[in-house]
Motif scaffolding. Structure first.
Motif, short mmCIF file in Angstrom:
data_model
loop_
_atom_site.label_atom_id
_atom_site.label_comp_id
_atom_site.label_asym_id
_atom_site.label_seq_id
_atom_site.Cartn_x
_atom_site.Cartn_y
_atom_site.Cartn_z
N VAL A 1 0.86 4.24 -2.86
CA VAL A 1 0.44 5.95 -2.25
C VAL A 1 1.68 6.48 -2.49
N VAL B 1 0.85 -1.15 -0.53
CA VAL B 1 -0.42 -0.07 0.29
C VAL B 1 0.92 1.33 0.19
N ALA B 2 1.96 1.18 0.81
CA ALA B 2 3.00 2.32 0.82
C ALA B 2 3.73 2.88 -0.65
N GLU C 1 -8.05 4.20 0.35
CA GLU C 1 -8.25 1.81 1.15
C GLU C 1 -8.36 1.91 1.65
N MET D 1 2.95 4.31 7.53
CA MET D 1 2.20 3.55 8.26
C MET D 1 2.04 2.24 8.78
N GLU E 1 -5.45 9.05 -1.03
CA GLU E 1 -5.13 7.04 -1.32
C GLU E 1 -5.06 6.71 -0.35
N LEU E 2 -4.79 6.47 0.70
CA LEU E 2 -5.24 6.17 2.25
C LEU E 2 -6.29 6.14 2.51
N SER E 3 -7.43 7.20 2.73
CA SER E 3 -8.25 6.64 2.83
C SER E 3 -9.10 5.76 1.93
#
Length: 411
Positions: A32, A28-29, A115, A63, A111-113
């Motif tokens: 992002v 995920v990192a 996910e 993260m 982007e994290l939101s």
């Protein structure tokens, strides 16, 4: 040191969903980070690979920290805070506005939101649990945004400092062999692009004279705090820089080292200084510009003066028992023979003496060294040792013999 943000208590269902993210943090990192770089290309400072890696590392570690904290583990913010401050600092050093920081953080949060929303839907997470996660994310990101802003302000202040000071720091970093990160940081502040290959010059100035930091133009780095005074420039600029040294200080003597990569600048500075020492010792002829590559062997042979002197005491002992005049003529004749292996007439022509004189000297040399002259290892050491020592003796340096006499008397 800043205080860590208040911990937000998450319901069990939220913790369970975040635990599903734990094994995919790196993946995920990476997504992002890619989205941040794609949307805000200036975030990497215009191709700064180390800043690009730092951005990813900061996001990845942040993260991991968020997941650990959300799962109730003991955590420390120190390392992550430091990384985000470094990101801000380097972005500012590269001349980017604070807007770049804000844009990058907004993209990362978006982007994290996204996910988290997708995972919440897949896991049928309640609206209350998702709101609790979003609140934790908001507090967490606000804290990191504060850190990155602190770093940006420090970088902006550093960038606005006197460029002459920054150039001096860059020169010091190159001469001391500082790591690439430090070199590139100081180069960015100074506005001086460091070439892949550099020329290092040791400048011997008339007593009491120094070259100001800006005396040689933007292409060269120098500072007047040392004697000889160091100068570093790109290989392509070296001829022009030397010409400026000669025009500005006609009585200066410049020892110009051969081109080296930036990692070898400290060694090149040592070699250029040694060339100046050998000029003072009359081993290298005095000239306004010393092209060090022409005297690379002499610079190498005099790299360890104590070792050379110790070897002289051991290998040249037969010569040390001769008179000063005999030492000089025998060592000179022996060195020519070792270097050329010519006949007596040829050696005589080189030395400007009669062939019979060479034969007489050679007879004496054989009496002194005997069968050792047939030992290949001894001959190699003897050749290098005489090549390093004979110029010193001819120049009048008698310290080898004086040391030998002192040891003889003490023994």
């Amino acid at each position: 040191m800043t205080e860590a943000p208040a911990r937000v208590s998450l319901p069990g269902s939220a913790q369970w969903m975040i635990s599903s993210l734990e094994g995919q943090v790196r993946e995920v990192a990476e997504r992002v980070t890619l989205q941040v770089r794609t949307t805000v290309p200036d975030i990497d400072g215009g191709g700064d690979s180390r800043l690009r890696q730092l951005v990813f590392t900061a996001i990845h570690n942040a993260m991991r920290l968020f997941v650990d904290e959300a799962l109730g583990r003991e955590v420390s913010y120190v390392a992550v805070e430091d990384m985000f401050r470094k990101v801000g600092y380097r972005v500012a050093i590269r001349g980017r506005d604070q807007d770049v920081i804000d844009q990058g953080m907004n993209v990362a949060v978006r982007e994290l939101s996204t996910e988290l929303r997708v995972r919440a839907a897949e896991n049928e997470l309640s609206a209350g649990a998702l709101n609790a996660i979003n609140e934790a994310v908001t507090i967490f990101v606000a804290h990191l945004t504060e850190q990155i802003t602190i770093g940006w302000r420090a970088g902006a202040e550093a960038r606005n400092t006197d460029s002459g000071l920054a150039r001096a720091r860059l020169l010091a970093a190159l001469l001391s062999g500082a790591d690439d990160d430090e070199v590139e940081t100081q180069a960015a502040i100074a506005g001086w692009e460091v070439p892949d290959r550099l020329t290092v010059i040791a400048v011997e100035l008339p007593e009491g004279r120094t070259m100001p930091g800006d005396a040689l133009g933007h292409e060269a780095l120098t500072r007047p705090s040392r004697t000889p005074q160091p100068v570093v420039c790109g290989v392509d600029d070296a001829d022009e820089v030397v010409a400026r040294i000669r025009a500005t200080f006609p009585q200066a003597r410049a020892a110009v080292c051969w081109p080296v990569p930036r990692s070898d600048v400290p060694a090149a500075w040592t070699w250029a200084n040694r060339a100046q020492e050998l000029v003072r010792a009359k081993v290298i002829p005095t000239r306004p510009v010393i092209d060090c590559v022409r005297f690379r062997t002499e610079i190498w042979l005099h790299a360890e003066p104590v070792l050379r002197r110790q070897l002289a005491q051991e290998l040249l002992q037969p010569l040390f028992n001769e008179t000063e005049n005999s030492r000089e003529i025998l060592s000179e004749t022996l060195l020519v023979w070792l270097e050329t292996r010519d006949s007596a007439p040829a050696i005589a022509a080189k030395l400007g003496v009669h062939p019979q004189t060479v034969r007489y000297r050679w007879k004496r040399i054989n009496e002194l060294f005997g069968d050792s002259l047939h030992d290949p290892d001894f001959v190699i050491q003897l050749t290098l040792l005489l090549k390093a020592s004979v110029p010193l003796w001819i120049a009048g340096d008698q310290s080898d013999f004086e040391r030998f006499r002192e040891q003889e008397e003490a023994g």
